[in-house]
Scaffold this motif. Structure first.
Motif, PDB file in Angstrom:
ATOM      1  N   UNK A 120       0.833  -1.192   0.000  1.00 29.00           N
ATOM      2  CA  UNK A 120       0.000   0.000   0.000  1.00 29.00           C
ATOM      3  C   UNK A 120       0.876   1.255   0.000  1.00 29.00           C
ATOM      4  N   UNK A 121       1.933   1.228   0.827  1.00 30.41           N
ATOM      5  CA  UNK A 121       2.706   2.445   1.015  1.00 30.41           C
ATOM      6  C   UNK A 121       3.562   2.759  -0.213  1.00 30.41           C
TER       7      UNK A 121
ATOM      8  N   UNK B  16       1.541   4.476  -2.811  1.00 33.54           N
ATOM      9  CA  UNK B  16       1.124   5.820  -2.381  1.00 33.54           C
ATOM     10  C   UNK B  16       2.280   6.800  -2.569  1.00 33.54           C
TER      11      UNK B  16
ATOM     12  N   UNK C 143       3.031   7.434  -6.161  1.00 36.40           N
ATOM     13  CA  UNK C 143       2.024   8.272  -6.809  1.00 36.40           C
ATOM     14  C   UNK C 143       2.216   9.739  -6.442  1.00 36.40           C
TER      15      UNK C 143
ATOM     16  N   UNK D   8      -1.994   7.811 -11.111  1.00 37.17           N
ATOM     17  CA  UNK D   8      -3.313   7.165 -10.991  1.00 37.17           C
ATOM     18  C   UNK D   8      -3.226   5.668 -11.260  1.00 37.17           C
TER      19      UNK D   8
ATOM     20  N   UNK E 146      -2.138   4.134  -8.131  1.00 36.97           N
ATOM     21  CA  UNK E 146      -3.204   4.093  -7.139  1.00 36.97           C
ATOM     22  C   UNK E 146      -4.245   3.030  -7.498  1.00 36.97           C
TER      23      UNK E 146
ATOM     24  N   UNK F 243      -2.971   0.079  -6.016  1.00 37.32           N
ATOM     25  CA  UNK F 243      -3.130   0.147  -4.565  1.00 37.32           C
ATOM     26  C   UNK F 243      -4.546  -0.240  -4.161  1.00 37.32           C
TER      27      UNK F 243
ATOM     28  N   UNK G 119      -5.666  -3.325  -1.769  1.00 37.34           N
ATOM     29  CA  UNK G 119      -6.431  -3.125  -0.545  1.00 37.34           C
ATOM     30  C   UNK G 119      -7.635  -4.061  -0.515  1.00 37.34           C
TER      31      UNK G 119
ATOM     32  N   UNK H 186     -12.259   4.675  -3.086  1.00 38.83           N
ATOM     33  CA  UNK H 186     -11.070   5.296  -3.678  1.00 38.83           C
ATOM     34  C   UNK H 186     -10.812   4.658  -5.041  1.00 38.83           C
TER      35      UNK H 186
ATOM     36  N   UNK I 171      -4.886   3.456   9.901  1.00 37.36           N
ATOM     37  CA  UNK I 171      -4.587   3.112   8.513  1.00 37.36           C
ATOM     38  C   UNK I 171      -5.797   3.337   7.623  1.00 37.36           C
TER      39      UNK I 171
ATOM     40  N   UNK J 265      -8.427   9.401  -0.294  1.00 34.17           N
ATOM     41  CA  UNK J 265      -9.632   9.660  -1.083  1.00 34.17           C
ATOM     42  C   UNK J 265      -9.699  11.135  -1.450  1.00 34.17           C
TER      43      UNK J 265
ATOM     44  N   UNK K  61      -6.890  15.310  -7.216  1.00 33.79           N
ATOM     45  CA  UNK K  61      -6.112  14.933  -8.409  1.00 33.79           C
ATOM     46  C   UNK K  61      -7.034  14.735  -9.607  1.00 33.79           C
TER      47      UNK K  61
ATOM     48  N   UNK L 135       0.120  14.017   2.613  1.00 34.43           N
ATOM     49  CA  UNK L 135      -0.206  12.591   2.559  1.00 34.43           C
ATOM     50  C   UNK L 135       1.033  11.748   2.832  1.00 34.43           C
TER      51      UNK L 135
ATOM     52  N   UNK M 183       1.733   8.919   5.576  1.00 32.42           N
ATOM     53  CA  UNK M 183       2.135   7.561   5.218  1.00 32.42           C
ATOM     54  C   UNK M 183       3.441   7.186   5.892  1.00 32.42           C
TER      55      UNK M 183
ATOM     56  N   UNK N 249       2.768  -1.683  11.241  1.00 27.98           N
ATOM     57  CA  UNK N 249       2.739  -0.385  10.588  1.00 27.98           C
ATOM     58  C   UNK N 249       1.896   0.571  11.412  1.00 27.98           C
TER      59      UNK N 249
END
Lengths: 124, 107, 503, 291
Positions: C15-16, C19, C22, C125, C128, C131, C135, C151, D66, D74, D80, D186, D190, D203
Motif C-alpha cells: 500500500x505504502x 502511495x 504516486x 493514478x 493508485x 493500490x 487493498x 477510492x 490506517x 480519497x 487529483x 499525505x 504515510x 505499521x
C-alpha cells in the motif's frame, strides 16, 4: 408528557432522506440537481450512522478532567458511528468535487446541463 | 389473420427489421447472432421451471417459443435498454434493487 | 502455512509504495526521465515483494485483539475481537497481487513509451489503481473495504478522464454517479451490519451474527441488498454493465488492462464477502446466480452488436466477469475454485487482447472495424497475438480459458444445474464469434491504403511485443499446468466454504 | 431515455420501486432501533483514558489510523481527479489525434465592485479563520477537531480571500505550492507509520509512548523501553498527558496522533484549496510554464 423516541425518529428521517436522494437522482434531469440529490442521500447515510452511536443519556466521547473514567465506557457514544461519518463526509466531498469538475467540462463542451441530452447512450 | 400470407409477412418483417438502419454486413451478422442468442437464452430460462414441475416447464417453454415469434426481433429493444444512458441505467438499477429487497424480504 | 505470523512485513509495503510513488510522480508532472525511472523501479519492487513474501496477517497500528474471556492477545489464530485493522496475505492474495503488479509494470512501461507530455498524474493514478485493488483483495474489514471500493472508483474515473475526450468525460461522469450511489449503499450496509453485530472486522462480524434471532433477519436482507448493489457496481455486473463497458471502451486500452484487473479483484473480494457473510440467507445465492447469468448473456449479446473493437472487448470483459460471478455464487468448493481461476485467466487473456488493441490504436485510425483493416500486413506479430488471445478467451485448449471454463462447467453440472453449463458454453462460443468478427476485419481484411505504405500514427513500441509475449506465455503455462494456479486458490475456496475465516 | 421517459408507465414502476426500497430500509432501521449491538465500541471507550483524551481522535488516527490514511487518500485522489478533469495532466498518444480538449477558462467575477465594508473586513476575517484553523489543529488530541477540520476551515478562508480580492489575495498560494503541500501532507501521514514498522513490525504502531517507557494498556505486556534511563531523567516524559479523573490519574499517550493530524491538515489544505483555485481559474499548461 409524550415520550419521544429520538433514535427511532432519527432512523426514520434517515430512511426518508435516503429515499428522497434516490428519487431525486432518478427523477431530476439536471445534472447539478442530481448531484444535490446525491448529497441528500449521503446526509441520510450520515444521520443513520450517527444515530447508530446513540446511547441513552450518553456523553460526548471526550474525557473531561474530573469525570469518572470508570463510567465513561458505559455512557460515552459508540465510537464506530461518528468515526465512519467522518469518512463518509470525506468521500462525499471528493465524489462531489469530481462530479462537479466533470460537469463543468461537459457544460463548456455542450452548453447544457440536461442529463438526457449530455449523457445519452451513444457510441463514437 | 392466421393465413399463410400473414405468416409469410411476419417472417419477412422479422428479417427486414434487421436490415433497417446501419446495415453493413458485419453489423448484420452481429444482430442476427444476438437475436438467436436471446432466443436460446430465453428458452434456457424457461426450462429452469422444471425444478418446480416438469410439465409446467414444458408449457412455459412452449409459451416462450410462441412469444418469441410474436414479438419479432427483440434485439433492438435489448440494445436500447442496454444503452449507457444515465437515466435508463439508474432506472434499471432501482428496479433491480427493489426486486432484490422484495425477494429477500418477502420471498 | 505460517498464519500465526501476525505482523507480516510485506503487507504495508503493497500500500505504502504505490502511495509514495504516486505522490512523487504527481509532483514531478512532466519530467519524463525522472518519472520513468521512479515508476519502473517502484513497480518492479512490487513484483519482487509479492513474489517473495510469505503468508500471514498484519494488524495495522499493532493493537491487540480482545479475548472473549477478557484480556488481550496478539495471536491471529485465536478467537478474539480485533481492535485494529486486519489484512491477510494468503495464496489467493499472492497470485492476484503478483499478477496485478506484473500488469502494472507492463502498463507503466507501455504508457511511458507511447504517451507524450505531462504523464505524471496519469501514471500516479495507475499506481493508485494497483493500490486500491491490493487493498480490496487483502482486507478483512467492512469499513476498510468500503474505503477501498470508493477510492478505487474515483481512481477509475481519473484514469478514464485522462484521455480528455468527450466520450471519456461522459463515461467518467456516469460512472462517478454510480460510485456515489454504491458508496452510499455500502455505507448503509456497513451501518446495518455494525448495528447488528458491533464489529467491522468481517470474521468477527460473522462470529457475532445473530442468525438465530429471526426478527433481526430483515436487517441482514437489506444489508445484503445494498452490498449486492455495490458488488454489481464494482464488478460491472448486469444493470450497470453499459457504464462499465463505457469506462473500459473510453479509456486507453493499456489502462483498461489495469482497470479490468482492479474490477475483477473487487468482484472476487466482494463476492467472497457476500458468500461468507450472507451465504446462509435464503435466496442469497439465487440472487447472485441470476445476476451472473444476466450479465453473461447481456454482455455477450451486446458485444456481438459492437462495431468498435475496443467496445467489443469492453462488453466481453463485462460478460466474462459474469463467468467469475457464476463460479463464486455457486458456493461450492469446485465452483469457487473455478470462479477464482476464471478471474485470473480472464485478467491475463483480456490483457493480451487489450494490448493487441492498443497496437491497432497506434496506427492512428481508431479501432473501429469500419475504419481500419489490413493490420496483419504491417504488424504480423500483433495479429498472431490477437488470434492467440482470442483462442484463450473462447476456451480453446491448450490455453488457460479452457481449463477454468471446464471447471466451471463441471461445477455447475455437479450443482445440479446443467442450464448454467449451457450458458457458459454459449458465452465461450459467442466470445469466439464476436472476437473473430473484429479480428478478421481489423487484421486480415485486405486494405489498399495500408499496402501503399501510407504511414499514419506511431510505430508500435517494442516493449508492447515483449509484454504480449510474456502474457501469452502465462496463458499457455496456466493452460498446460492449471495446477500451478489452482494450488493457490484451493485453500481460499475451502476456507470460504467451511470456516468463516479470511479467504 | 428523454426527459419524458419517466413520466409514463416507467415512472409509475420507478415510484413503486422507490416505495419498496423505502419500506425495506425503514423496516430494517426500525428493527435496529433499540437493538444496536455495542460490540467492540465499549472496548475502545474503556481504553480511552490510556490514549488521547479525545476518544474520537484516538479512534480515527490510532486504532483505525490506517483506514484514515486511505481516507486521506480519497480526498487527495478527489483533488487529483477533479483537477485532471479540468485539464492538468491530460495525456495523448503520440501521433494519434483525438477530440480537441476543452479550452481552459476562468470564471468571471469583478473584484473591484466589492463593497468597501467587505473589503476592509475581509482581511481580519481571514486572519481569524486561519487562527481558528490552527487552534483546531493543535487541540485535536485533547478536544474535538482534527486535521480535516483544520484543512476545511483554512480552505474556506482561502475561498473567502479569493472571492474578496481575486487571485492576488492575502493567502496568495500558487498551484505548485498547493500540489506540493497536498502530496507532502499525505506522505507525512504515510511515513509516520515507518518508525513503528521498523521497531515493532506493526505499521503505524503508536511509537510515542511504548518505546519511551513500557506499555500502558492493562493486560498486555508492552514493549520494553528502548530509550535509555538517562534520557528519560533528563527530559521527563514528554509523550504522557496526565488525565486527572475522579477515579484516579491516568497516563494518556497520544503519541504520533498530533503529528498525523498535521499531515492530514496539510493534505486537506492542499487538496481543497487546489480544487477551489482550479475550479475558479481553470488550468492552463502554457501559463504554468511561463510562470
Amino acid at each position: 408528557m409524550i415520550e419521544i423516541n429520538l433514535q427511532l425518529l432519527c432512523f426514520m428521517a434517515a430512511a426518508l432522506l435516503v429515499v428522497i436522494g434516490l428519487g431525486g437522482m432518478l427523477f431530476l434531469d439536471n445534472i447539478i440537481k442530481k448531484i444535490i440529490a446525491f448529497t441528500l442521500l449521503s446526509d441520510g447515510v450520515n444521520l443513520a450512522l450517527v444515530t447508530l452511536g446513540y446511547v441513552e443519556g450518553g456523553i460526548v466521547s471526550i474525557l473531561e478532567p474530573g469525570t469518572s473514567a470508570g463510567a465513561f465506557p458505559e455512557n460515552a457514544v459508540l465510537i464506530f458511528g461518528p468515526g465512519i461519518v467522518l469518512t463518509n463526509i470525506v468521500i462525499g466531498v471528493s465524489t462531489t468535487a469530481v462530479l462537479v469538475a466533470v460537469t463543468m467540462v461537459l457544460y463548456r463542451r455542450y452548453g447544457t446541463l440536461k442529463a438526457s441530452k449530455v449523457l445519452k447512450g451513444e457510441r463514437k | 389473420m392466421g393465413s399463410i400470407d400473414s405468416l409469410y409477412d411476419k417472417v419477412k418483417r422479422f428479417v427486414t427489421e434487421f436490415t433497417s438502419g446501419k446495415s453493413t454486413s458485419s453489423a448484420m451478422t452481429g444482430y442476427m447472432t444476438g437475436e438467436l442468442q436471446i432466443v436460446v437464452f430465453m428458452m434456457i430460462l424457461a426450462s429452469f421451471f422444471r425444478i418446480f414441475s416438469i410439465p409446467l416447464g414444458m408449457v412455459i417453454l412452449a409459451a416462450v417459443v410462441g412469444a418469441i415469434f410474436i414479438f419479432g426481433p427483440m434485439i433492438k429493444t435489448i440494445e436500447d435498454e442496454n444503452s449507457s444512458d444515465l437515466n435508463r441505467v439508474l432506472f434499471w438499477v432501482m428496479i433491480y434493487f427493489a426486486v432484490i429487497i422484495a425477494v429477500t424480504l418477502w420471498g | 502455512m505460517n498464519e500465526s505470523i501476525s505482523n507480516l512485513w510485506s503487507i504495508p509495503l503493497f500500500i505504502i509504495i504505490p502511495i509514495l510513488t504516486a505522490i512523487a510522480l504527481n509532483i514531478m508532472y512532466n519530467r519524463k526521465k525522472a518519472i520513468s525511472v521512479t515508476a519502473v523501479a517502484s513497480s518492479f519492487a512490487l513484483v519482487v515483494i509479492s513474489a517473495l513474501s510469505p503468508f500471514g496477517f498484519h494488524w495495522f497500528t499493532g493493537h491487540p485483539a480482545v479475548l472473549p474471556t477478557g484480556g488481550y492477545t496478539y495471536r491471529a489464530d485465536l478467537l478474539g475481537w480485533r481492535l485494529s485493522l486486519e489484512y491477510y496475505y494468503g495464496p489467493l492474495q499472492q497470485i492476484a497481487i503478483f499478477l496485478a503488479s506484473l500488469l502494472l509494470l507492463f502498463v507503466v512501461m507501455i504508457s511511458i513509451k507511447s504517451l507524450k507530455k505531462n504523464i505524471g498524474p496519469y501514471i500516479s493514478l495507475l499506481f493508485l489503481t494497483f493500490m486500491s485493488s491490493a487493498i480490496v483483495i487483502m482486507v478483512n474489514d467492512f469499513y476498510h473495504m468500503w474505503i477501498g471500493v470508493e477510492i478505487g472508483s474515483l481512481i477509475v474515473a481519473g484514469v478514464v478522464l485522462a484521455s480528455g475526450e468527450a466520450v471519456s468525460q461522459k463515461a467518467a461522469l456516469k460512472y462517478t454517479f454510480f460510485s456515489a450511489l454504491s458508496g452510499a449503499g455500502l455505507a448503509i450496509a456497513l451501518a446495518l451490519i455494525l448495528g447488528v453485530t458491533g464489529y467491522s472486522n468481517i470474521s468477527d462480524a460473522i462470529k457475532a451474527m445473530p442468525l438465530s434471532n429471526g426478527s433481526l433477519a430483515s436487517i441482514l436482507y437489506v444489508a445484503f441488498g445494498f452490498t449486492v448493489l455495490s458488488w454489481v457496481y464494482a464488478g460491472g455486473l448486469a444493470p450497470i454493465h453499459p457504464l462499465k463497458a463505457d469506462v473500459y471502451g473510453a479509456s486507453f486500452p493499456h489502462a483498461t488492462v489495469l482497470l479490468q484487473a482492479q474490477s475483477k479483484l473487487m468482484l472476487v473480494a466482494i463476492g467472497l464477502l457476500l458468500l461468507r457473510v450472507f451465504g446462509t440467507l435464503p435466496f442469497a445465492k439465487e440472487v447472485m446466480l441470476s445476476i451472473s447469468v444476466l450479465t453473461m448473456m447481456l454482455g455477450v449479446v451486446m458485444a456481438m452488436l459492437q462495431t468498435d473493437f475496443r467496445w467489443t472487448l469492453a462488453y466481453l470483459i463485462v460478460s466474462h466477469s459474469g463467468l467469475v460471478t457464476l463460479g463464486i455464487s455457486l458456493g461450492t468448493v469446485q465452483g469457487i475454485i473455478g470462479g477464482l481461476f476464471q478471474a485470473i485467466n480472464d485478467v491475463v487473456y483480456m490483457s493480451v487482447l487489450l494490448l493487441a488493441c492498443e497496437g491497432v490504436y497506434y496506427f492512428g485510425r481508431g479501432t473501429s472495424i469500419k475504419s481500419v483493416s489490413g493490420i496483419a500486413k504491417r504488424a504480423p506479430w500483433l495479429a498472431i497475438a490477437a488470434i492467440l488471445g482470442a483462442f484463450a478467451a473462447s476456451g480453446v485448449p491448450p490455453f488457460n480459458g479452457f481449463q477454468s471454463e471446464i471447471i466451471l462447467i463441471q461445477a455447475s453440472l455437479n450443482y445440479g444445474m446443467p442450464e448454467l453449463a449451457i450458458v457458459v458454453l454459449m458465452v465461450s462460443v459467442t466470445t469466439f464469434i464476436a472476437l473473430f468478427k473484429g479480428i478478421y476485419n481489423i487484421f486480415l481484411r485486405p486494405d489498399d491504403a495500408l499496402n501503399n505504405n501510407e504511414k499514419t500514427g506511431t510505430p508500435v513500441p517494442k516493449i508492447l511485443y515483449a509484454c504480449l509475449a510474456a502474457l501469452i506465455f502465462i496463458t499457455v503455462l496456466f493452460g498446460v499446468y492449471p495446477q500451478l494456479a489452482i494450488n493457490f486458490l484451493t485453500e481460499a475456496a475451502l476456507k470460504v466454504v467451511y470456516i468463516p475465516w479470511v479467504p | 431515455m428523454d426527459s419524458k421517459g419517466l413520466k409514463g408507465s416507467r415512472g409509475i414502476i420507478a415510484v413503486i420501486a422507490l416505495m419498496i426500497i423505502f419500506v425495506g430500509v425503514s423496516t430494517s432501521l426500525l428493527q435496529l432501533n433499540g437493538n444496536v449491538a455495542r460490540g467492540i465500541s465499549p472496548e475502545y471507550n474503556e481504553l480511552a483514558p490510556y490514549e488521547a483524551p479525545n476518544n474520537l481522535a484516538s479512534w480515527v488516527y490510532d486504532y483505525r489510523g490506517f483506514d484514515t490514511l486511505i481516507e486521506t487518500g480519497v480526498i487527495y485522489v478527489g483533488a487529483l481527479v477533479s483537477v485532471l478533469a479540468i485539464g492538468r495532466g491530460i495525456v495523448r498518444v503520440k501521433g494519434v489525434e483525438g477530440d480537441a480538449p476543452v479550452a481552459p477558462s476562468s470564471m468571471e467575477f469583478n473584484v473591484s465592485t466589492l463593497n468597501v465594508i467587505l473589503k476592509y473586513f475581509g482581511v481580519p476575517v481571514i486572519i481569524l479563520l486561519v487562527a481558528y484553523a490552527l487552534l483546531v489543529l493543535t487541540g485535536a488530541a485533547t478536544s474535538g477537531g482534527g486535521g480535516f477540520q483544520c484543512g476545511v476551515i483554512f480552505s474556506s478562508a482561502y475561498l473567502l480571500g479569493m472571492i474578496f480580492y481575486g487571485r492576488k489575495n492575502p493567502l496568495n498560494l500558487s498551484k505548485k505550492f498547493l500540489i506540493a503541500i497536498g502530496g507532502v501532507g499525505w506522505s507525512i501521514y504515510a511515513l509516520l507509520g515507518l518508525p513503528g514498522y521498523l521497531t515493532t513490525g506493526y505499521w503505524q504502531y503508536n511509537v510515542g509512548a511504548d518505546l519511551w517507557t513500557s506499555g500502558v494498556i492493562p493486560g498486555v505486556d508492552g514493549m520494553a523501553a528502548v530509550v535509555p534511563d538517562i534520557l528519560r531523567q533528563l527530559f521527563g516524559d514528554p509523550f504522557r498527558l496526565l488525565l486527572v479523573m475522579s477515579d484516579g490519574t491516568y497516563a494518556s499517550t497520544a503519541g504520533i496522533v498530533p503529528l498525523i493530524n498535521i499531515g492530514e491538515a496539510f493534505n486537506v489544505i492542499g487538496a481543497i484549496c487546489l480544487i477551489f483555485l482550479v475550479f475558479v481559474y481553470g488550468w492552463n499548461d502554457e501559463e504554468e510554464k511561463s510562470r
